[in-house]
Design an enzyme around this catalytic site. Structure first.
Site, PDB file in Angstrom:
ATOM      1  N   HIS A 261       0.839  -1.199   0.000  1.00  0.00           N
ATOM      2  CA  HIS A 261       0.000   0.000   0.000  1.00  0.00           C
ATOM      3  C   HIS A 261       0.878   1.255   0.000  1.00  0.00           C
ATOM      4  O   HIS A 261       0.475   2.307  -0.493  1.00  0.00           O
ATOM      5  CB  HIS A 261      -0.901   0.052   1.241  1.00  0.00           C
ATOM      6  CG  HIS A 261      -1.978  -0.983   1.266  1.00  0.00           C
ATOM      7  ND1 HIS A 261      -1.746  -2.279   1.681  1.00  0.00           N
ATOM      8  CD2 HIS A 261      -3.289  -0.921   0.930  1.00  0.00           C
ATOM      9  CE1 HIS A 261      -2.886  -2.954   1.608  1.00  0.00           C
ATOM     10  NE2 HIS A 261      -3.827  -2.154   1.159  1.00  0.00           N
TER      11      HIS A 261
ATOM     12  N   ASP B  22      -4.614  -6.984  -7.542  1.00  0.00           N
ATOM     13  CA  ASP B  22      -4.895  -6.197  -6.352  1.00  0.00           C
ATOM     14  C   ASP B  22      -5.130  -4.751  -6.802  1.00  0.00           C
ATOM     15  O   ASP B  22      -4.867  -4.386  -7.953  1.00  0.00           O
ATOM     16  CB  ASP B  22      -3.707  -6.293  -5.381  1.00  0.00           C
ATOM     17  CG  ASP B  22      -4.106  -6.066  -3.925  1.00  0.00           C
ATOM     18  OD1 ASP B  22      -5.224  -5.581  -3.674  1.00  0.00           O
ATOM     19  OD2 ASP B  22      -3.295  -6.382  -3.029  1.00  0.00           O
TER      20      ASP B  22
END
Length: 549
Positions: A195, A269
């Site tokens: 992230h 993702d």
């Protein structure tokens, strides 16, 4: 080449986008109607109640049908259970049942709980129209310092991870929801959160075969419906030190398709994670690279401008022959097959009124299963539990830090300059203090930070709660000062997330070390029963002191 309406409809099937709100938004309508987007992800921000989600999904599906979509939408969600449970109830909203996450389930020692809890959760999701769950996590948590996987993994043993991940995949499938094993080819042996940055895993192909790839191979052999690729660099696979696996043809096509013979849907993702977002060209370019690598579906969860940018960049790439429409259509056949199996026909998804009575009965049954599974997961790592006297019990819980972007950084959370959540105590730790309060008359709940002043009365017993104190060592500093001040007072250390700190020499001498493997209210209630009610702790840690402390 100019793109036909048919071409644009095909391209739209290769994306899964998110939106904001508890009702269908104008952005969502634009994505479905103008860009023909064939898949939607619901986030925690979209979930208010099971009835509301049902109405939301109905409106999304009706919009798609009215816009001329040939097949219903796949409606996806991050429902791993445990700490990543976008469909589960919160302190504010009553939605799906909370079930144990991966590490807590593995701590039961019984894969039947993985299958039964996943199937039960799937039946709730299916009842409101959700048909795609981004679970199970197939990552082997080889690095205790892993900031993004941790308790989302079934442990550090690839054979056991494979067994539990397969059980989850089987349970979801039997409940009518498509599973998606993640994060291929493995996100467990890194201490960088994708992230926030680009993780690099420096392992040989032989090592990858023995660890990272083992669960995914077994899931593929078992016929898992979809697999999610992750944003990590594995040079032994990608051949360079810059390309994330999710954007690498060597990973998605050569390894996953050709070598491992995976025939299901490959979804990336979310490309808004910094590992991709900060690359040259950002998310739009990343979408093109992912499709060129062989991904069937590209995920972008949050930002409308990036949704539009990804679509427009894909149109341009097709027009320039950088992406091949024939390849996209072949890929699209896999998406259609997934939709046929898990979404069904328009008659299957539309015109189904919400059955509140049936949902209430299902959730009553599921709550019993959840309690049973949580009761089996609590583990005594070392020592023996004290019998606390009737005097004051002090419960100490840490201030909330942002340690895991997949868990902590929900949109809209207010933080101080040093990253702490603004409220004094996390609601889950408050619920634990309330659990203790129900069991003993005199309880003081203290929230501690690194500068905690230990000059106070600690009563007749201390329950010292930690959260990833192997990475937040200041918690163990406070523990040592508390033990010095409260000499002779029994101390139970409760690791409320990954249990690695309980293997540290710094906890030697405390009365007992207990692990709950997650800090959901349900897991902490189960831990309270073990600490105060004499319930036998039958769980076992799915991870060991891998690298010493």
């Amino acid at each position: 080449m100019n793109l036909s309406d048919e071409d644009k409809r095909e391209i739209g099937q290769h994306f899964v986008f998110g939106f904001h709100g508890h009702e269908i938004s104008e952005d969502a309508k634009e994505l479905i109607e103008k860009y023909h987007v064939g898949n939607i992800i619901l986030m925690k921000r979209n979930v208010q109640s099971v009835k509301q989600v049902h109405a939301l999904v109905q409106s999304l599906q009706q919009c798609a049908r009215d816009a001329g979509h040939a097949h219903p939408l796949m409606i996806g969600i991050d429902q791993e259970n445990g700490l990543v449970s976008a469909f589960s109830s919160t302190a504010k909203y009553q939605a799906g049942t909370q079930f144990p996450g991966a590490m807590a389930i593995a701590a039961t020692g019984d894969p039947k709980y993985a299958k039964e809890c996943s199937e039960a959760s799937a039946r709730e999701m299916k009842a409101v129209g959700i048909n795609w769950s981004y679970s199970p996590v197939g990552d082997v948590n080889s690095d205790p310092q892993n900031p993004v996987i941790g308790v989302r993994s079934f442990g550090d043993d690839p054979t056991k991870v494979a067994r539990y991940a397969k059980a989850v995949g089987d349970g979801l499938t039997q409940g009518g929801v498509a599973p998606s094993a993640k994060h291929f080819p493995g996100h467990g042996d890194t201490n960088i959160d994708s992230h926030l940055g680009l993780p690099v895993i420096k392992k040989s192909r032989i090592e990858l075969d023995q660890t990272e790839l083992k669960p995914f191979k077994e899931l593929i052999d078992a016929g898992i419906a979809s697999i999610m690729t992750g944003h990590m660099v594995i040079q032994a696979l990608t051949g360079d030190s810059e390309t994330p696996a999710s954007l690498s043809r060597a990973v998605t096509t050569t390894l996953l398709r050709e070598e491992l013979h995976f025939e299901g849907v490959v979804v990336t993702d979310c490309l808004e994670m910094n590992a991709v977002k900060e690359r040259q060209g950002g998310v739009p370019r990343g979408a093109v690279e992912a499709l060129a690598a062989g991904a069937d579906v590209v995920m972008v969860c949050h930002t409308m401008a990036l949704h539009r940018g990804a679509m427009e960049a894909t149109y341009e790439a097709v027009q320039k022959a950088e992406l091949n429409m024939d390849e996209l259509r072949k890929s699209g056949e896999r998406i259609i097959a997934l939709k046929r199996e898990f979404a069904g026909t328009w008659d299957d998804v539309l015109g189904k009124p919400f059955d509140e009575k049936a949902m209430n009965a299902l959730q009553a049954t599921n709550k019993k299963l959840s309690k049973e599974a949580y009761a089996k997961s609590t583990a005594l790592i070392s020592g023996s539990l004290p019998v606390f006297s009737s005097g004051k019990i002090v419960v100490m819980t840490p201030v909330v830090e942002s340690l895991n972007a997949a868990v902590d950084d929900a949109e809209g959370v207010q933080r101080t300059d040093n990253g702490h959540v603004r409220n004094t105590a996390a609601p889950y730790y408050m619920s634990f203090a309330e659990s203790v309060q129900r069991r003993t008359a005199d309880v003081e709940h203290l929230v501690y930070a690194a500068d905690f002043d230990c000059r106070r009365d600690f009563g007749e017993g201390i329950v010292f709660v930690t959260r990833n104190a192997d990475r937040g060592a200041w918690q163990l500093d406070v523990l040592e000062r508390v033990r010095t001040q409260a000499s002779g007072v029994p101390v139970v250390v409760l690791a409320s997330c990954a249990p690695y700190e309980l293997f540290s020499r710094r906890v030697l001498g405390v009365q007992a070390c207990v692990a709950s493997f997650e800090y959901t209210s349900e897991a902490l209630e189960a831990a309270a029963k073990v600490i105060f009610d004499g319930i036998s702790p039958v769980g076992e840690s799915p991870v060991s002191n891998i690298r010493g402390q």
